[in-house]
Scaffold this motif. Structure first.
Motif, PDB file in Angstrom:
ATOM      1  N   GLY A  17      10.948  -3.591   5.452  1.00 16.67           N
ATOM      2  CA  GLY A  17      12.141  -2.988   4.880  1.00 16.67           C
ATOM      3  C   GLY A  17      11.766  -2.498   3.495  1.00 16.67           C
ATOM      4  O   GLY A  17      11.245  -1.412   3.308  1.00 16.67           O
ATOM      5  N   GLY A  18      11.976  -3.358   2.485  1.00 20.21           N
ATOM      6  CA  GLY A  18      11.544  -3.030   1.134  1.00 20.21           C
ATOM      7  C   GLY A  18      10.066  -3.261   0.912  1.00 20.21           C
ATOM      8  O   GLY A  18       9.467  -2.693   0.003  1.00 20.21           O
ATOM      9  N   GLY A  19       9.464  -4.136   1.721  1.00 21.57           N
ATOM     10  CA  GLY A  19       8.020  -4.282   1.706  1.00 21.57           C
ATOM     11  C   GLY A  19       7.443  -5.468   0.968  1.00 21.57           C
ATOM     12  O   GLY A  19       6.227  -5.557   0.807  1.00 21.57           O
ATOM     13  N   GLY A  20       8.264  -6.416   0.528  1.00 16.49           N
ATOM     14  CA  GLY A  20       7.721  -7.573  -0.181  1.00 16.49           C
ATOM     15  C   GLY A  20       6.788  -8.410   0.674  1.00 16.49           C
ATOM     16  O   GLY A  20       5.724  -8.835   0.213  1.00 16.49           O
ATOM     17  N   LEU A  21       7.181  -8.647   1.921  1.00 20.68           N
ATOM     18  CA  LEU A  21       6.332  -9.418   2.828  1.00 20.68           C
ATOM     19  C   LEU A  21       5.060  -8.643   3.148  1.00 20.68           C
ATOM     20  O   LEU A  21       3.952  -9.210   3.137  1.00 20.68           O
ATOM     21  N   LEU A  22       5.206  -7.374   3.424  1.00 18.60           N
ATOM     22  CA  LEU A  22       4.041  -6.532   3.691  1.00 18.60           C
ATOM     23  C   LEU A  22       3.047  -6.583   2.529  1.00 18.60           C
ATOM     24  O   LEU A  22       1.846  -6.771   2.729  1.00 18.60           O
ATOM     25  N   ALA A  23       3.556  -6.416   1.309  1.00 20.46           N
ATOM     26  CA  ALA A  23       2.681  -6.406   0.130  1.00 20.46           C
ATOM     27  C   ALA A  23       1.911  -7.702   0.016  1.00 20.46           C
ATOM     28  O   ALA A  23       0.686  -7.701  -0.197  1.00 20.46           O
ATOM     29  N   GLY A  24       2.615  -8.820   0.145  1.00 23.65           N
ATOM     30  CA  GLY A  24       1.970 -10.111  -0.005  1.00 23.65           C
ATOM     31  C   GLY A  24       0.959 -10.398   1.080  1.00 23.65           C
ATOM     32  O   GLY A  24      -0.168 -10.835   0.804  1.00 23.65           O
ATOM     33  N   VAL A  25       1.328 -10.134   2.328  1.00 25.45           N
ATOM     34  CA  VAL A  25       0.429 -10.428   3.445  1.00 25.45           C
ATOM     35  C   VAL A  25      -0.787  -9.502   3.413  1.00 25.45           C
ATOM     36  O   VAL A  25      -1.927  -9.946   3.637  1.00 25.45           O
ATOM     37  N   ALA A  26      -0.575  -8.222   3.132  1.00 27.98           N
ATOM     38  CA  ALA A  26      -1.704  -7.292   3.088  1.00 27.98           C
ATOM     39  C   ALA A  26      -2.675  -7.653   1.966  1.00 27.98           C
ATOM     40  O   ALA A  26      -3.892  -7.559   2.136  1.00 27.98           O
ATOM     41  N   ALA A  27      -2.150  -8.085   0.822  1.00 29.27           N
ATOM     42  CA  ALA A  27      -3.031  -8.497  -0.276  1.00 29.27           C
ATOM     43  C   ALA A  27      -3.757  -9.788   0.066  1.00 29.27           C
ATOM     44  O   ALA A  27      -4.949  -9.944  -0.238  1.00 29.27           O
ATOM     45  N   ALA A  28      -3.066 -10.717   0.716  1.00 27.88           N
ATOM     46  CA  ALA A  28      -3.678 -11.996   1.079  1.00 27.88           C
ATOM     47  C   ALA A  28      -4.809 -11.811   2.093  1.00 27.88           C
ATOM     48  O   ALA A  28      -5.820 -12.519   2.044  1.00 27.88           O
ATOM     49  N   LEU A  29      -4.639 -10.846   2.997  1.00 30.91           N
ATOM     50  CA  LEU A  29      -5.604 -10.658   4.084  1.00 30.91           C
ATOM     51  C   LEU A  29      -6.577  -9.515   3.828  1.00 30.91           C
ATOM     52  O   LEU A  29      -7.366  -9.174   4.709  1.00 30.91           O
ATOM     53  N   GLU A  30      -6.525  -8.938   2.644  1.00 31.52           N
ATOM     54  CA  GLU A  30      -7.396  -7.803   2.326  1.00 31.52           C
ATOM     55  C   GLU A  30      -8.866  -8.160   2.569  1.00 31.52           C
ATOM     56  O   GLU A  30      -9.372  -9.159   2.070  1.00 31.52           O
ATOM     57  N   GLY A  31      -9.529  -7.347   3.376  1.00 30.08           N
ATOM     58  CA  GLY A  31     -10.927  -7.589   3.701  1.00 30.08           C
ATOM     59  C   GLY A  31     -11.135  -8.619   4.785  1.00 30.08           C
ATOM     60  O   GLY A  31     -12.278  -8.889   5.183  1.00 30.08           O
ATOM     61  N   ARG A  32     -10.041  -9.175   5.309  1.00 28.59           N
ATOM     62  CA  ARG A  32     -10.147 -10.232   6.318  1.00 28.59           C
ATOM     63  C   ARG A  32      -9.452  -9.875   7.631  1.00 28.59           C
ATOM     64  O   ARG A  32      -9.890 -10.287   8.697  1.00 28.59           O
ATOM     65  N   ALA A  33      -8.348  -9.136   7.551  1.00 31.75           N
ATOM     66  CA  ALA A  33      -7.615  -8.744   8.755  1.00 31.75           C
ATOM     67  C   ALA A  33      -6.814  -7.486   8.459  1.00 31.75           C
ATOM     68  O   ALA A  33      -6.438  -7.213   7.321  1.00 31.75           O
ATOM     69  N   ARG A  34      -6.550  -6.728   9.508  1.00 29.86           N
ATOM     70  CA  ARG A  34      -5.764  -5.498   9.395  1.00 29.86           C
ATOM     71  C   ARG A  34      -4.280  -5.838   9.435  1.00 29.86           C
ATOM     72  O   ARG A  34      -3.859  -6.746  10.161  1.00 29.86           O
ATOM     73  N   VAL A  35      -3.476  -5.102   8.679  1.00 25.57           N
ATOM     74  CA  VAL A  35      -2.030  -5.277   8.706  1.00 25.57           C
ATOM     75  C   VAL A  35      -1.385  -3.990   9.204  1.00 25.57           C
ATOM     76  O   VAL A  35      -1.705  -2.894   8.723  1.00 25.57           O
TER      77      VAL A  35
END
Length: 313
Positions: free
Chosen positions: A180-198
């Motif tokens: 929606g606004g993207g808070g969850l997306l931002a956090g999960v994508a940063a947490a998994l950066e270089g480790r998994a695709r979002v």
């Protein structure tokens, strides 16, 4: 901008305040053409959604720095962010005021009252409630807790990604996240950066990230459809857009009917009740909109369940 370091700090700060939610393995064919999946049952979090993670991080960070005001906290929300802020504020014994649009589901408004928050309903959209909450913060000095576009909020939500990666022993390829606004997306994508695709999944009627990626910047979008109560932000947050472009997040759109069908499938096959917004993430694989490669380990975040289940009977 947020990084994995910010999320690790958030995880340490909120440790003991939030639940470690389980992951369920679901066999191939349970959801249409979808292969074997892992479902992250974050709807079992305090207040029924992932939002408790960000709310605790925002409030505890302020308390730790000595900047948490006596006036307490204020939030604007379609429901879930407000519930989380009210819960976290109650846990640390500070007052909370929550502005919600008049379209907020009554089940969420009633829960806000039970958590001790002062509830003020303003406007038909989240944007109008947001403007009223910002004015209240300016007038009273209360700590404003954004629903999705503050570093502490996004970092707190990202602890879900660290937790999921740990639960799967680091063996994770792709995570599908409703946006929606993207808070969850931002956090999960940063947490998994270089480790998994979002992969971001959005309703066709609220394409906040999809339209932002096409325009090269966050833009206002029309707001409507079945998932408006939880994914009804008018535009993607700046932090989410920055992280999405940095980590090359893909965006998929799903129809309202696909969302309704996915929500029904979760109930029929797993006896799990989620919000329509939450079901959007599953709709992408259930309809074949996202087709995993052979052997790809895919997790779907089931992020909220503050909904009326009467239409699932």
């Amino acid at each position: 901008m947020i990084s994995r370091t910010d999320i690790e700090a958030a995880a340490a700060r909120i440790d003991g305040r939030v639940r470690t939610t389980p992951v369920a393995r679901v066999g191939a064919g349970a959801f249409g053409p979808a292969p074997e999946l892992w479902l992250k049952l974050e709807f079992l979090q305090h207040t029924g959604s992932f939002k408790a993670r960000g709310a605790f991080n925002r409030i505890l960070a302020a308390a730790g720095s000595g900047t948490l005001p006596a006036a307490g906290v204020v939030a604007a929300s379609g429901g879930n962010a407000g519930l989380a802020v009210a819960y976290a504020a109650s846990a640390v014994a500070v007052p909370a005021v929550v502005y919600v649009p008049t379209t907020a589901p009554q089940v969420k408004v009633a829960k806000l009252h039970k958590l001790g928050a002062t509830v003020r309903q303003v406007g038909a959209e989240y944007a109008e409630a947001y403007e009223a909450a910002v004015r209240y913060a300016a007038d009273t000095g209360a700590l404003f807790c954004h629903a999705y576009d503050q570093p502490e909020i996004c970092a707190g939500q990202g602890t879900l990604g660290l937790e999921l990666l740990d639960q799967l022993g680091g063996e994770l390829d792709t995570v599908l996240v409703a946006v929606g606004g993207g808070g969850l997306l931002a956090g999960v994508a940063a947490a998994l950066e270089g480790r998994a695709r979002v992969v971001a999944v959005e309703p066709e009627g609220i394409p906040t990230l999809h339209d932002a990626l096409a325009a090269g910047r966050p833009v206002d979008v029309p707001v409507g459809g079945i998932a408006v109560d939880s994914l009804g932000a008018r535009r993607i947050g700046d932090i989410a857009f920055d992280v999405a472009t940095r980590t090359k997040v893909a965006s998929l759109l799903v129809s309202d009917q696909a969302i309704v069908d996915a929500r029904r499938l979760l109930w029929d096959r797993c006896r799990v009740v989620v919000e329509h917004g939450t079901a959007a993430a599953l709709a992408a694989v259930a309809t074949g909109g996202y087709v995993p490669a052979d052997g790809e380990r895919v997790a779907v975040l089931l992020c909220g369940a503050n909904t009326d289940p009467s239409d699932l009977g």
